[in-house]
Design a protein around this motif. Sequence first.
Motif, PDB file in Angstrom:
ATOM      1  N   THR A 118      39.899  56.733  45.878  1.00  0.00           N
ATOM      2  CA  THR A 118      39.492  58.050  46.365  1.00  0.00           C
ATOM      3  C   THR A 118      38.953  58.898  45.219  1.00  0.00           C
ATOM      4  O   THR A 118      39.582  59.010  44.152  1.00  0.00           O
ATOM      5  CB  THR A 118      40.683  58.774  47.006  1.00  0.00           C
ATOM      6  OG1 THR A 118      41.237  57.945  48.025  1.00  0.00           O
ATOM      7  CG2 THR A 118      40.249  60.111  47.596  1.00  0.00           C
ATOM      8  N   GLY A 119      37.814  59.502  45.432  1.00  0.00           N
ATOM      9  CA  GLY A 119      37.267  60.444  44.472  1.00  0.00           C
ATOM     10  C   GLY A 119      36.544  59.836  43.290  1.00  0.00           C
ATOM     11  O   GLY A 119      36.114  60.572  42.387  1.00  0.00           O
ATOM     12  N   LEU A 120      36.382  58.522  43.247  1.00  0.00           N
ATOM     13  CA  LEU A 120      35.644  57.917  42.141  1.00  0.00           C
ATOM     14  C   LEU A 120      34.170  58.306  42.197  1.00  0.00           C
ATOM     15  O   LEU A 120      33.621  58.623  43.253  1.00  0.00           O
ATOM     16  CB  LEU A 120      35.777  56.388  42.178  1.00  0.00           C
ATOM     17  CG  LEU A 120      37.152  55.780  41.938  1.00  0.00           C
ATOM     18  CD1 LEU A 120      37.030  54.267  41.788  1.00  0.00           C
ATOM     19  CD2 LEU A 120      37.824  56.382  40.710  1.00  0.00           C
ATOM     20  N   TYR A 121      33.542  58.257  41.038  1.00  0.00           N
ATOM     21  CA  TYR A 121      32.116  58.564  40.923  1.00  0.00           C
ATOM     22  C   TYR A 121      31.317  57.555  41.737  1.00  0.00           C
ATOM     23  O   TYR A 121      31.450  56.352  41.563  1.00  0.00           O
ATOM     24  CB  TYR A 121      31.710  58.500  39.452  1.00  0.00           C
ATOM     25  CG  TYR A 121      30.224  58.587  39.176  1.00  0.00           C
ATOM     26  CD1 TYR A 121      29.439  59.583  39.744  1.00  0.00           C
ATOM     27  CD2 TYR A 121      29.615  57.669  38.321  1.00  0.00           C
ATOM     28  CE1 TYR A 121      28.083  59.662  39.472  1.00  0.00           C
ATOM     29  CE2 TYR A 121      28.266  57.744  38.039  1.00  0.00           C
ATOM     30  CZ  TYR A 121      27.497  58.737  38.616  1.00  0.00           C
ATOM     31  OH  TYR A 121      26.157  58.811  38.347  1.00  0.00           O
ATOM     32  N   SER A 122      30.473  58.056  42.655  1.00  0.00           N
ATOM     33  CA  SER A 122      29.585  57.185  43.420  1.00  0.00           C
ATOM     34  C   SER A 122      28.372  56.898  42.545  1.00  0.00           C
ATOM     35  O   SER A 122      27.550  57.771  42.290  1.00  0.00           O
ATOM     36  CB  SER A 122      29.167  57.856  44.730  1.00  0.00           C
ATOM     37  OG  SER A 122      28.427  56.961  45.537  1.00  0.00           O
ATOM     38  N   SER A 123      28.266  55.661  42.101  1.00  0.00           N
ATOM     39  CA  SER A 123      27.496  55.360  40.899  1.00  0.00           C
ATOM     40  C   SER A 123      26.072  54.853  41.094  1.00  0.00           C
ATOM     41  O   SER A 123      25.457  54.363  40.149  1.00  0.00           O
ATOM     42  CB  SER A 123      28.277  54.332  40.064  1.00  0.00           C
ATOM     43  OG  SER A 123      28.636  53.216  40.850  1.00  0.00           O
ATOM     44  N   TRP A 124      25.539  54.945  42.306  1.00  0.00           N
ATOM     45  CA  TRP A 124      24.129  54.577  42.449  1.00  0.00           C
ATOM     46  C   TRP A 124      23.354  55.719  43.087  1.00  0.00           C
ATOM     47  O   TRP A 124      23.726  56.173  44.151  1.00  0.00           O
ATOM     48  CB  TRP A 124      23.933  53.311  43.267  1.00  0.00           C
ATOM     49  CG  TRP A 124      22.476  52.922  43.311  1.00  0.00           C
ATOM     50  CD1 TRP A 124      21.602  53.148  44.330  1.00  0.00           C
ATOM     51  CD2 TRP A 124      21.725  52.300  42.265  1.00  0.00           C
ATOM     52  NE1 TRP A 124      20.364  52.681  44.000  1.00  0.00           N
ATOM     53  CE2 TRP A 124      20.403  52.162  42.751  1.00  0.00           C
ATOM     54  CE3 TRP A 124      22.045  51.848  40.984  1.00  0.00           C
ATOM     55  CZ2 TRP A 124      19.392  51.589  41.970  1.00  0.00           C
ATOM     56  CZ3 TRP A 124      21.044  51.264  40.231  1.00  0.00           C
ATOM     57  CH2 TRP A 124      19.742  51.140  40.720  1.00  0.00           C
ATOM     58  N   PRO A 125      22.243  56.141  42.439  1.00  0.00           N
ATOM     59  CA  PRO A 125      21.837  55.750  41.080  1.00  0.00           C
ATOM     60  C   PRO A 125      22.687  56.469  40.045  1.00  0.00           C
ATOM     61  O   PRO A 125      23.095  57.614  40.257  1.00  0.00           O
ATOM     62  CB  PRO A 125      20.379  56.209  41.013  1.00  0.00           C
ATOM     63  CG  PRO A 125      20.308  57.369  41.952  1.00  0.00           C
ATOM     64  CD  PRO A 125      21.278  57.063  43.062  1.00  0.00           C
ATOM     65  N   PRO A 126      22.988  55.820  38.932  1.00  0.00           N
ATOM     66  CA  PRO A 126      23.822  56.459  37.912  1.00  0.00           C
ATOM     67  C   PRO A 126      23.026  57.475  37.106  1.00  0.00           C
ATOM     68  O   PRO A 126      21.802  57.418  37.041  1.00  0.00           O
ATOM     69  CB  PRO A 126      24.248  55.277  37.032  1.00  0.00           C
ATOM     70  CG  PRO A 126      23.114  54.306  37.141  1.00  0.00           C
ATOM     71  CD  PRO A 126      22.578  54.452  38.544  1.00  0.00           C
ATOM     72  N   THR A 127      23.735  58.403  36.501  1.00  0.00           N
ATOM     73  CA  THR A 127      23.103  59.300  35.543  1.00  0.00           C
ATOM     74  C   THR A 127      23.670  59.008  34.158  1.00  0.00           C
ATOM     75  O   THR A 127      24.851  58.690  34.012  1.00  0.00           O
ATOM     76  CB  THR A 127      23.355  60.778  35.881  1.00  0.00           C
ATOM     77  OG1 THR A 127      24.752  61.071  35.728  1.00  0.00           O
ATOM     78  CG2 THR A 127      22.912  61.097  37.297  1.00  0.00           C
TER      79      THR A 127
END
Length: 411
Positions: free
Chosen positions: A127-136
């Motif tokens: 829960t709450g992890l960075y949604s990584s696509w597309p990454p910055t």
Amino acid sequence: MTSDCSHDGPTRRDCVKYGSAVLGGGLLAGCLEDGDAPASGTTGTALATTTGTTAEDDSYTARMAPAGGVEFDAVPEDVFTILNHHTDMVLALGRGDAVNAMHAPGYIESLYSKFLARLDGVSIDWTGLYSSWPPTKERLYELDSDVHLADPAKVATAEGWDADDIAEVAENVGPWFGNTLSGSHQEPPGDWADEYEYYDLWEIFARVAEVFQETERYEALAAVRQSMLATVESNRPPESERPSAAQVLFSTSDDGMWGYKLNHPGYYAAHTRPLGAEDALADAVGEGYGDDGRNITLDYELLLEADPDVLLVLGPMSAYHDIAEIRSRLESHAVASQLTAVQEGRVYTQGARRQGPILNLFQTEMAAKQLYPEQFGEWPGYVDGEPYPEIPAEEQLFDRQRVADVIAGEP
């Protein structure tokens, strides 16, 4: 932190670094040397390569295209992922809590929780992890990961990324180590073509296990899979008696749908290809169709032309699709209601094409039962929102407790 993320200064991380991979012209090159890649289809083979095992030098090297050889001085503790085949691998190696990012974490957690309910003691909280696509790039610096378990060739296609950015993050934060385009043998971006190799799912898993020095865990899970495949191989019906099937994903917003080939090369079909069913969409051509088989845009007329005996529906084991609603829609549609699979009640739930080892074990079992119930036992059906259904021990195609024990560190 500046917006251009130039981050001049010395390398922050010396504990994890590129070994045989080289930086040339801003491109992270580092292809595998001849003989590094195992023969196609091999599984259960230890691939660990260790360099320096004295007290003074505990470094080791893991190798996988397109990153090449990556040298580690310590096992990574904070792990960045994008697609869930890599995330699944980290979880299978007993390190689910080390993951700090993934694409669509809500979707992935809702999907995996259904399967993990059948593995005693294995759970997740993403829960709450960075949604990584597309990454910055800014966020990657903030996460400060020990390894980016993601395909640099894929990341290079994201807006705002180029080869220099890939190399900068590898140098200043942590290396890249992942392979995504093997999913359907998608052609890599031009700058990466010479470095790319295609692997099957369990070959990727073996190489990821090297990163975490967990070859024993990998081998234990690979043995479970090999046992299941042997059962499938010896008990599936002859080709002339196998049903035709189609694997589809329905849009959540309209009547759109996409089809995916059952026997196509790549790990997207890792759960269906070993079963050898007749692919009703093998020759299908639709708008957006590509030779790599990744995306056949379907309508009901095209699906009826293929007319599969069995329809495998991706997605309903997540919180974003509803198999009961999909069946109702098909049964009430003037064209879809004519499908053999609909008329015979053989519209079944599947999970996701992007699968790691845990999902692959469950999905191979469920597809075997859905396609060949006489040989492998009737699929009990899936109820929306419920866990993966209970299956009597004598009808299970793999040992749940064995898998749970391996994940828990008891290989």
